[in-house]
Scaffold this motif. Sequence first.
Motif, PDB file in Angstrom:
ATOM      1  N   LYS A 153       7.188   1.459   8.252  1.00 24.78           N
ATOM      2  CA  LYS A 153       6.169   1.381   7.229  1.00 24.78           C
ATOM      3  C   LYS A 153       6.773   1.561   5.846  1.00 24.78           C
ATOM      4  CE  LYS A 153       2.578   3.077  10.252  1.00 24.78           C
ATOM      5  NZ  LYS A 153       1.701   4.168  10.581  1.00 24.78           N
ATOM      6  N   PRO A 154       6.194   0.959   4.796  1.00 26.01           N
ATOM      7  CA  PRO A 154       6.714   1.102   3.443  1.00 26.01           C
ATOM      8  C   PRO A 154       6.743   2.552   2.971  1.00 26.01           C
ATOM      9  CG  PRO A 154       5.036  -0.603   3.524  1.00 26.01           C
ATOM     10  CD  PRO A 154       5.080   0.057   4.871  1.00 26.01           C
ATOM     11  N   GLU A 155       5.857   3.405   3.448  1.00 29.54           N
ATOM     12  CA  GLU A 155       5.824   4.800   3.045  1.00 29.54           C
ATOM     13  C   GLU A 155       7.108   5.501   3.473  1.00 29.54           C
ATOM     14  OE1 GLU A 155       3.056   3.652   4.947  1.00 29.54           O
ATOM     15  OE2 GLU A 155       1.957   3.150   3.126  1.00 29.54           O
ATOM     16  N   ARG A 172       6.719  -7.095   2.948  1.00 25.83           N
ATOM     17  CA  ARG A 172       7.447  -5.945   3.480  1.00 25.83           C
ATOM     18  C   ARG A 172       6.859  -5.502   4.815  1.00 25.83           C
ATOM     19  NH1 ARG A 172       8.198  -1.340  -0.793  1.00 25.83           N
ATOM     20  NH2 ARG A 172       9.177  -0.407   1.005  1.00 25.83           N
ATOM     21  N   GLU A 173       5.528  -5.441   4.902  1.00 23.64           N
ATOM     22  CA  GLU A 173       4.893  -5.027   6.151  1.00 23.64           C
ATOM     23  C   GLU A 173       5.143  -6.037   7.257  1.00 23.64           C
ATOM     24  OE1 GLU A 173       0.782  -4.364   5.319  1.00 23.64           O
ATOM     25  OE2 GLU A 173       1.157  -2.448   4.333  1.00 23.64           O
ATOM     26  N   TRP A 193       4.214  -8.743  -2.374  1.00 18.25           N
ATOM     27  CA  TRP A 193       5.436  -8.049  -1.988  1.00 18.25           C
ATOM     28  C   TRP A 193       5.178  -7.059  -0.864  1.00 18.25           C
ATOM     29  CZ3 TRP A 193      10.255  -8.883  -2.003  1.00 18.25           C
ATOM     30  CH2 TRP A 193      11.164  -7.854  -1.795  1.00 18.25           C
ATOM     31  N   LYS A 194       4.081  -6.307  -0.956  1.00 22.64           N
ATOM     32  CA  LYS A 194       3.762  -5.319   0.076  1.00 22.64           C
ATOM     33  C   LYS A 194       3.429  -6.011   1.397  1.00 22.64           C
ATOM     34  CE  LYS A 194       1.358  -1.007   0.628  1.00 22.64           C
ATOM     35  NZ  LYS A 194       0.555   0.003  -0.003  1.00 22.64           N
ATOM     36  N   LYS A 195       2.715  -7.123   1.343  1.00 24.42           N
ATOM     37  CA  LYS A 195       2.400  -7.877   2.567  1.00 24.42           C
ATOM     38  C   LYS A 195       3.678  -8.362   3.240  1.00 24.42           C
ATOM     39  CE  LYS A 195      -2.077  -9.661   1.083  1.00 24.42           C
ATOM     40  NZ  LYS A 195      -2.829 -10.858   0.693  1.00 24.42           N
ATOM     41  N   ASP A 222      -6.825  -5.265   3.079  1.00 18.80           N
ATOM     42  CA  ASP A 222      -5.689  -6.164   3.225  1.00 18.80           C
ATOM     43  C   ASP A 222      -5.619  -7.153   2.066  1.00 18.80           C
ATOM     44  OD1 ASP A 222      -4.971  -4.914   5.557  1.00 18.80           O
ATOM     45  OD2 ASP A 222      -5.892  -6.409   6.877  1.00 18.80           O
ATOM     46  N   LYS A 275      -3.864  -5.791  -1.148  1.00 19.94           N
ATOM     47  CA  LYS A 275      -2.420  -5.593  -1.145  1.00 19.94           C
ATOM     48  C   LYS A 275      -1.728  -6.720  -1.898  1.00 19.94           C
ATOM     49  CE  LYS A 275      -2.292  -3.187   3.245  1.00 19.94           C
ATOM     50  NZ  LYS A 275      -1.855  -3.240   4.629  1.00 19.94           N
ATOM     51  N   ASP A 325      10.060   4.156   3.565  1.00 13.08           N
ATOM     52  CA  ASP A 325      11.144   3.725   2.688  1.00 13.08           C
ATOM     53  C   ASP A 325      11.273   4.634   1.485  1.00 13.08           C
ATOM     54  OD1 ASP A 325      11.652   1.637   4.348  1.00 13.08           O
ATOM     55  OD2 ASP A 325      10.549   0.151   3.167  1.00 13.08           O
ATOM     56  N   SER A 326      10.160   5.119   0.973  1.00 13.95           N
ATOM     57  CA  SER A 326      10.180   5.915  -0.245  1.00 13.95           C
ATOM     58  C   SER A 326      10.657   7.341  -0.002  1.00 13.95           C
ATOM     59  CB  SER A 326       8.801   5.917  -0.896  1.00 13.95           C
ATOM     60  OG  SER A 326       7.873   6.515  -0.021  1.00 13.95           O
TER      61      SER A 326
END
Length: 125
Positions: free
Chosen positions: A119-121, A112-113, A108-110, A102, A105, A123-124
Motif C-alpha cells: 500500500k502507498p501508506e 501506484r495502487e 499517480w495514486k491509482k 476511487d 484519487k 512507502d511513506s
Amino acid sequence: MAATRYRRFLKLCEEWPVEETKRQRDLGAFLRQRVAQAFREGENTQIADPETCDRMYESLVRIHSNYYKNKYPRLKDTSFTGLTVDDCKMILATDILKQMEDMKKGTWKKLREKFYAKKPEEDSK
C-alpha cells in the motif's frame, strides 16, 4: 424487571430493518450489536441505571415509529438539493461511496495502487 426490558429491546431489534446497502454503517445492525453488549447475560442481566435504559428505549421507539416525521410533516419530500429520499439512499449506499472515493484519487495514486503490491501508506514509513 430486567427480563421485561430485555424482551422489549429484542422486539425492537426484530422490527428494526437492516439496510444491506449500508454495510458496517447501518443503524439497525449497530442497534443489535449494542443490545447484545448491554444484555450479555440475557434476561438475567443486572441494569445499573433502569431510568436511563427506559429513556433510551423510548427514544429508539420514537425514531423507529417515525414519531417526529409524523408530528412535523414536511411540505415536500425533497431536500435543499432537490434529491428525493430514494436518490439519497442510493447515493449513501456503501458501494456508491466506495466508487466516489476511487474517483477522487489522483492518477499517480491509482497507478501506484495498481502496480505496487504494498500500500502507498507503507512507502511513506
